[in-house]
Design a protein around this motif. Sequence first.
Motif, PDB file in Angstrom:
ATOM      1  N   VAL A 117      -3.291  -4.944  54.798  1.00  0.00           N
ATOM      2  CA  VAL A 117      -2.462  -5.715  53.875  1.00  0.00           C
ATOM      3  C   VAL A 117      -3.368  -6.346  52.820  1.00  0.00           C
ATOM      4  O   VAL A 117      -4.329  -7.040  53.166  1.00  0.00           O
ATOM      5  N   PRO A 118      -3.109  -6.137  51.532  1.00  0.00           N
ATOM      6  CA  PRO A 118      -3.965  -6.703  50.479  1.00  0.00           C
ATOM      7  C   PRO A 118      -4.001  -8.233  50.541  1.00  0.00           C
ATOM      8  O   PRO A 118      -2.994  -8.879  50.876  1.00  0.00           O
ATOM      9  N   ASP A 119      -5.150  -8.800  50.185  1.00  0.00           N
ATOM     10  CA  ASP A 119      -5.290 -10.253  50.221  1.00  0.00           C
ATOM     11  C   ASP A 119      -4.301 -10.943  49.287  1.00  0.00           C
ATOM     12  O   ASP A 119      -3.819 -12.042  49.596  1.00  0.00           O
ATOM     13  N   ASP A 120      -3.995 -10.337  48.139  1.00  0.00           N
ATOM     14  CA  ASP A 120      -3.065 -11.005  47.231  1.00  0.00           C
ATOM     15  C   ASP A 120      -1.664 -11.064  47.817  1.00  0.00           C
ATOM     16  O   ASP A 120      -0.910 -12.016  47.567  1.00  0.00           O
ATOM     17  N   GLU A 121      -1.309 -10.086  48.658  1.00  0.00           N
ATOM     18  CA  GLU A 121      -0.007 -10.137  49.328  1.00  0.00           C
ATOM     19  C   GLU A 121       0.013 -11.236  50.389  1.00  0.00           C
ATOM     20  O   GLU A 121       1.016 -11.956  50.539  1.00  0.00           O
ATOM     21  N   LYS A 122      -1.081 -11.369  51.116  1.00  0.00           N
ATOM     22  CA  LYS A 122      -1.176 -12.459  52.095  1.00  0.00           C
ATOM     23  C   LYS A 122      -1.112 -13.811  51.400  1.00  0.00           C
ATOM     24  O   LYS A 122      -0.384 -14.719  51.828  1.00  0.00           O
TER      25      LYS A 122
ATOM     26  N   ALA B 158       0.170 -14.544  48.542  1.00  0.00           N
ATOM     27  CA  ALA B 158       1.479 -14.793  47.941  1.00  0.00           C
ATOM     28  C   ALA B 158       2.460 -15.364  48.964  1.00  0.00           C
ATOM     29  O   ALA B 158       3.231 -16.283  48.649  1.00  0.00           O
ATOM     30  N   LEU B 159       2.435 -14.829  50.184  1.00  0.00           N
ATOM     31  CA  LEU B 159       3.335 -15.341  51.215  1.00  0.00           C
ATOM     32  C   LEU B 159       2.977 -16.775  51.586  1.00  0.00           C
ATOM     33  O   LEU B 159       3.851 -17.655  51.670  1.00  0.00           O
TER      34      LEU B 159
ATOM     35  N   TRP C 230       0.363  -8.097  61.056  1.00  0.00           N
ATOM     36  CA  TRP C 230       0.910  -8.858  59.944  1.00  0.00           C
ATOM     37  C   TRP C 230       2.410  -9.071  60.082  1.00  0.00           C
ATOM     38  O   TRP C 230       2.985  -9.994  59.485  1.00  0.00           O
TER      39      TRP C 230
ATOM     40  N   SER D 152       5.529 -11.561  58.432  1.00  0.00           N
ATOM     41  CA  SER D 152       6.444 -10.961  57.458  1.00  0.00           C
ATOM     42  C   SER D 152       7.717 -10.391  58.064  1.00  0.00           C
ATOM     43  O   SER D 152       8.663 -10.091  57.335  1.00  0.00           O
TER      44      SER D 152
END
Length: 513
Positions: A140-145, A147-148, A222, A226
């Motif tokens: 999972v990309p860091d920017d997705e983590k 963002a959540l 993850w 999510s």
Amino acid sequence: MATALDETFTALPLRPLADAALSRALALGASHADFRLEKVRRSALELRDARTSGAADTTDSGFAVRVVLDGAWGFASGVDLLPREAARVAERAVEMALLTASVRVRGAGVHGGARVELAAEPVHGEREWVSAYVTDPFEVPDDEKAALLARWSRRLLTAPGVAHVDAGVRAVRECKFYADTAGTVTTQQRVRIQPLLTAVALGGPGGFDTMRTLAPPTARGWEYLSGASAATGWDWEAELERMPGLLEEKLRAPSVQPGTYDLVVDPSNLWLTIHESVGHATELDRALGHEAAYAGTSFATPDLLGTLRYGSEAMRVTGDRTSPHGLATTGYDDEGVEAQSWDLVRDGVLVGYQLDRRTARLAGDGRSNGCAFADSPGHAPMQRMANVSLAPAPAGPSTRELIAGVERGIYVVGDRSWSIDQQRFNFQFTAQRFFRIENGRLAGQLRDVAYQATTTDFWNSLEAVGGPGTYVVGGSFVCGKGQPGQLAAVSHGCPSALFRGVNVLNTTREAGR
């Protein structure tokens, strides 16, 4: 569920390295040798007030060779993945065993000169095992983590009274290859994750206070953050909705009057009490006095096995390396022992210990129950904690029903600080949240609470455990033990539980003494 091993790990020359190390150890006279190659990736992401404040992503890889020669341990490790280096590391392990044996012969051994002998274990051949998860957090990309976590943080920041929010998530993917001279060869992969959010409000007697999520660390991916709560075991929406109101109430809560109270302890707090007063106390190396320097020994010594009244008859505690999503769950331990489940306390009586192959042989037990673990290729395995859990009552009451049976008491929620002596006997625990119980109902929060007891007094005051509907699996990413120190992740499941007549302190008054 994901079942695939990391291809970058399986592509390493696992078998050639193991063959070179084990054959060299045998040629030099070792009676036993094992080889372990690991690749452990760890990540951490932190946010402050919905903005990223820190990030880390590290990988620890290498291999280790452990031998038994002339009744003594030898251990060495390396990082160069070449067969000739594996053989050289095996030679160093043998040299260390010869040195250790010479010390033992002179009577200076830490275990009274006893020879190292290992309990027998069936040969398991070649095995693969992967923990139960859906989405590898490292995919999972860091920017997705981020963002959540930022979305959750902003939700809390918009609530009245919340001044700051800290958020973070840690993840680990542990790949491990093991082979020994008996013929067991295992390739395993474990994934675990720990999210955490803390809301901060200004005001109250101390100038500020905090409210932290209760979501425990878990051996999931993850999807724990999510996915739908029904699939992942945690309702994040409900938790985030409650936190601001609980924090506001906590700021206004009165300070507790010290005295004797009945306690209903929520699983989010009780897991840590189990960890410290039962989990560590039933590690046999502590009980034998072999592990004394780091946090002491244990009051639950082997002469008390089968007779010590650890707690009331409502108390049944198991050690388990097989429970779904347990942080200490695995297929095989770091000595090639298959994962198992067993009783530690049955009907309130001490009936078992956590064992590795050495302590199992010293205790005269026929077999280890699979509790050997090393946290990196640079460390030798030691006896580490299984998932140690308190069983619920099959038809037991709900938490609400336990509270209804209390006239004057406190409902204890969430872990915070703790203190316990070196024999795991005298202790004191605080919590995230305390609620006054009056005539069977919750009557608002309290502050400055700590409960204090000896291990046996506390567990013998256990009157009732809740039913399966109250059972929650908590745990820790960072249980420490050994010198050099090692960290292990471990889970503890438990139901809500009712304890009668427990001593409660006012921590503010105690601090002023």
